[in-house]
Design a protein around this motif. Structure first.
Motif, PDB file in Angstrom:
ATOM      1  N   MET A 361     100.119   8.888  78.395  1.00 60.55           N
ATOM      2  CA  MET A 361     100.760   7.898  77.540  1.00 60.55           C
ATOM      3  C   MET A 361      99.740   7.424  76.511  1.00 60.55           C
ATOM      4  O   MET A 361      98.530   7.475  76.761  1.00 60.55           O
ATOM      5  CB  MET A 361     101.243   6.715  78.370  1.00 60.55           C
ATOM      6  N   PHE A 362     100.236   6.930  75.367  1.00 60.39           N
ATOM      7  CA  PHE A 362      99.337   6.513  74.291  1.00 60.39           C
ATOM      8  C   PHE A 362      99.777   5.182  73.701  1.00 60.39           C
ATOM      9  O   PHE A 362     100.960   4.875  73.609  1.00 60.39           O
ATOM     10  CB  PHE A 362      99.282   7.577  73.189  1.00 60.39           C
ATOM     11  N   ARG A 363      98.804   4.390  73.308  1.00 64.48           N
ATOM     12  CA  ARG A 363      99.007   3.144  72.586  1.00 64.48           C
ATOM     13  C   ARG A 363      97.987   3.106  71.449  1.00 64.48           C
ATOM     14  O   ARG A 363      96.989   3.818  71.462  1.00 64.48           O
ATOM     15  CB  ARG A 363      98.782   1.920  73.491  1.00 64.48           C
ATOM     16  N   LYS A 364      98.217   2.240  70.464  1.00 64.45           N
ATOM     17  CA  LYS A 364      97.252   2.077  69.377  1.00 64.45           C
ATOM     18  C   LYS A 364      96.901   0.603  69.236  1.00 64.45           C
ATOM     19  O   LYS A 364      97.772  -0.265  69.287  1.00 64.45           O
ATOM     20  CB  LYS A 364      97.820   2.597  68.055  1.00 64.45           C
ATOM     21  N   ASN A 365      95.627   0.328  69.061  1.00 66.63           N
ATOM     22  CA  ASN A 365      95.164  -1.036  68.836  1.00 66.63           C
ATOM     23  C   ASN A 365      95.362  -1.388  67.366  1.00 66.63           C
ATOM     24  O   ASN A 365      94.640  -0.920  66.494  1.00 66.63           O
ATOM     25  CB  ASN A 365      93.693  -1.168  69.226  1.00 66.63           C
ATOM     26  N   ILE A 366      96.372  -2.196  67.078  1.00 65.91           N
ATOM     27  CA  ILE A 366      96.622  -2.623  65.696  1.00 65.91           C
ATOM     28  C   ILE A 366      96.468  -4.141  65.581  1.00 65.91           C
ATOM     29  O   ILE A 366      97.053  -4.776  64.705  1.00 65.91           O
ATOM     30  CB  ILE A 366      98.031  -2.194  65.238  1.00 65.91           C
ATOM     31  N   SER A 367      95.668  -4.713  66.483  1.00 61.06           N
ATOM     32  CA  SER A 367      95.528  -6.169  66.542  1.00 61.06           C
ATOM     33  C   SER A 367      94.605  -6.726  65.478  1.00 61.06           C
ATOM     34  O   SER A 367      94.606  -7.920  65.203  1.00 61.06           O
ATOM     35  CB  SER A 367      94.998  -6.581  67.916  1.00 61.06           C
ATOM     36  N   GLY A 368      93.768  -5.876  64.885  1.00 55.69           N
ATOM     37  CA  GLY A 368      92.794  -6.362  63.919  1.00 55.69           C
ATOM     38  C   GLY A 368      91.436  -6.674  64.526  1.00 55.69           C
ATOM     39  O   GLY A 368      90.503  -7.038  63.821  1.00 55.69           O
ATOM     40  N   GLY A 369      91.309  -6.537  65.834  1.00 54.88           N
ATOM     41  CA  GLY A 369      90.036  -6.784  66.513  1.00 54.88           C
ATOM     42  C   GLY A 369      89.924  -5.908  67.745  1.00 54.88           C
ATOM     43  O   GLY A 369      90.856  -5.196  68.115  1.00 54.88           O
ATOM     44  N   ALA A 370      88.764  -5.956  68.395  1.00 52.11           N
ATOM     45  CA  ALA A 370      88.543  -5.156  69.598  1.00 52.11           C
ATOM     46  C   ALA A 370      89.332  -5.734  70.772  1.00 52.11           C
ATOM     47  O   ALA A 370      89.473  -6.944  70.908  1.00 52.11           O
ATOM     48  CB  ALA A 370      87.063  -5.112  69.938  1.00 52.11           C
ATOM     49  N   VAL A 371      89.864  -4.842  71.620  1.00 52.85           N
ATOM     50  CA  VAL A 371      90.614  -5.250  72.808  1.00 52.85           C
ATOM     51  C   VAL A 371      89.725  -5.047  74.037  1.00 52.85           C
ATOM     52  O   VAL A 371      89.326  -3.911  74.325  1.00 52.85           O
ATOM     53  CB  VAL A 371      91.907  -4.431  72.954  1.00 52.85           C
TER      54      VAL A 371
END
Length: 502
Positions: A361-371
């Motif tokens: 499964m895949f997700r993308k970090n589009i939060s604007g900062g590190a997760v």
């Protein structure tokens, strides 16, 4: 084809030279705090694309976190409980951004919306189409389709070598029939009115799903043959849907189907309908076929499912109507009876998904900062992708002893009902139906349609593994391609023989 092009021998030198120059000038920088880099097979330009596309399960099978590149895309593979919690619970990781690229195979940009409004719109549309009142209203139509399908199976030509048996390839007949059932609830009425049109649309969906361009994912500017084929099949689907929408609006004629719902509620028709159908057809069709294959190879569980079905039929037969047919009894069941009355069959379905659904499964970090990845001190950088290998839980012998064995009993409670005890001990240990912030929106429909179909088939037929001529075969279960990127048909044909129960 694309994997051949990805090899140096098949990639034109001019493309390789351009790619090298572009990569040298724009090589992504891994930010501080990112997880260690995967170096077992990392090459200039393509990164770790070779093991990622050729042996994904072997590459991602780890309880530790590590990162790698596919072209310029930075991917953080999450392992262990902390990684698992982050992947399924973080609000900063977008499912559609990851799934569209790495599962559907499109790199068309979508809005960087941290709230996933597009995904929420899709979920709301599907929830409305599969609400209980709509499903209950569709039961007679679904059962009529199933009854007709069983009639065709019963009238099929007998096997030449074993005349008392008939032979089917479930990944052709069951798979294509599931397409019809899905369309009944979340599809287009006009496609169901013409068998030729229905066949063309199924072929277009299969072509769209099958033509995944790994090279295009690495080099988005390169129009590979596989990606062009994918666009062609998408255009066929788009044109057909658009033509029907235009005709309905011009004539004012309405239909009782999902397309009409989207038109009346001013939804993004093409995007919503293709999302609903493409997210369900391959998975539900393959799951139904694999379930029948596993039951045919497991006489004990086939018998237990049949005993459960016979028990329901006996219980629901009208008093004094011992001659009432199985068809008639099953057609009389209500939606709650279908959804709760077959725990053994549901456990077999659940086990089928565990065994037959490989991939990541895949997700993308589009939060604007590190997760942050739990309490590990490591992070998923902004703009990076997160991956999670399903086999890291579904094939973990600590969670599922003898993981390659088909054993629906591991999903049953001591009293014989369906149980989910494993999730109570450790989070997100069954992910076949979604978990955390992204449960599968279409699973209710899939469970219902597969339960209805399998209950009817097992009630009326006996199934055994066979060759194409109808001779019984023995041996291990057909192998699931564990390096595949999603549930799919086997690489070689699988046959079952069947006969009506006396």
């Amino acid at each position: 084809m694309d994997l051949i092009i990805l090899g140096l021998g098949g990639l034109p030198l001019i493309y390789l030279a351009i790619s090298t120059l572009v990569a040298a000038r724009s090589q992504p920088v891994v930010s501080n705090g990112a997880v260690p880099k995967y170096r077992a097979s990392h090459l200039p330009v393509v990164g770790s694309a070779f093991p990622f596309f050729r042996s994904r399960a072997s590459m991602l099978a780890s309880k530790d976190c590590f990162s790698f590149f596919v072209g310029r895309k930075h991917i953080v593979n999450l392992g262990g409980v902390e990684g698992r919690r982050t992947f399924f619970e973080s609000k900063s990781l977008s499912l559609p951004h990851g799934a569209i690229e790495f599962l559907i195979g499109s790199v068309t940009p979508i809005d960087d919306d941290p709230d996933d409004h597009g995904a929420q719109e899709f979920i709301r549309s599907l929830a409305a189409l599969t609400r209980p009142s709509n499903l209950a209203r569709q039961l007679p139509v679904l059962m009529a389709d199933i009854r007709a399908f069983q009639g065709r199976l019963a009238q099929a030509a007998p096997s030449k070598e074993c005349p008392s048996w008939r032979v089917l390839d479930p990944f052709e007949s069951i798979y294509s029939f599931i397409f019809r059932l899905i369309l009944r609830v979340v599809g287009i009425a006009e496609w169901l009115e013409d068998e030729a049109v229905l066949g063309r649309m199924l072929s277009a969906f299969c072509g769209f799903e099958k033509n995944f361009s790994s090279v295009h994912l690495v080099f988005p500017w390169l129009p590979t043959p596989t990606y062009v084929k994918k666009l062609f099949h998408a255009a066929v689907l788009y044109t057909s849907i658009n033509k029907i929408v235009k005709r309905r609006k011009e004539t004012g004629k309405k239909q009782d189907d999902a397309l009409q719902f989207l038109i009346d509620h001013d939804k993004d028709i093409i995007r919503s309908l293709l999302s609903v159908l493409s997210s369900g057809i391959t998975t539900e069709g393959c799951a139904a076929a694999w379930l029948l294959v596993f039951l045919a190879h497991s006489p004990e569980w086939q018998a237990r499912c049949r005993a459960e079905i016979d028990g329901v039929i006996s219980q629901k037969r009208r008093e004094g109507q011992s001659s009432q047919s199985k068809y008639d009894v099953l057609e009389s069941l209500t939606l709650p009876e279908w959804e709760t009355g077959f725990p053994v069959m549901l456990a077999a379905f659940r086990e089928t998904v565990r065994l037959a659904m490989p991939g990541a499964m895949f997700r993308k970090n589009i939060s604007g900062g590190a997760v942050p990845i739990g309490k590990t001190g490591e992070v998923i950088p902004d703009g990076a992708y997160a991956s999670f290998l399903m086999d890291n839980v579904h094939m973990d012998p600590d969670l599922y002893p003898e993981p390659f064995q088909f054993n629906p009993g591991r999903h049953l409670s001591p009293d014989g009902g369906s149980g989910e005890k494993q999730e109570e001990l450790e989070p997100h240990t069954y992910i076949g139906w979604g978990t955390g912030r992204h449960p599968c929106a279409g699973m209710r429909l899939a469970k219902l349609e597969i339960t209805m179909l399998m209950a009817s088939l097992v009630a009326h037929f006996e199934f055994q593994p066979s060759d194409a001529q109808g001779s019984k075969t023995t041996g291990e279960f057909p192998l699931v391609h564990r390096n595949g990127h999603r549930m799919e048909k086997p690489k070689t044909p699988v046959y079952l023989r069947y006969k009506e129960r006396k």
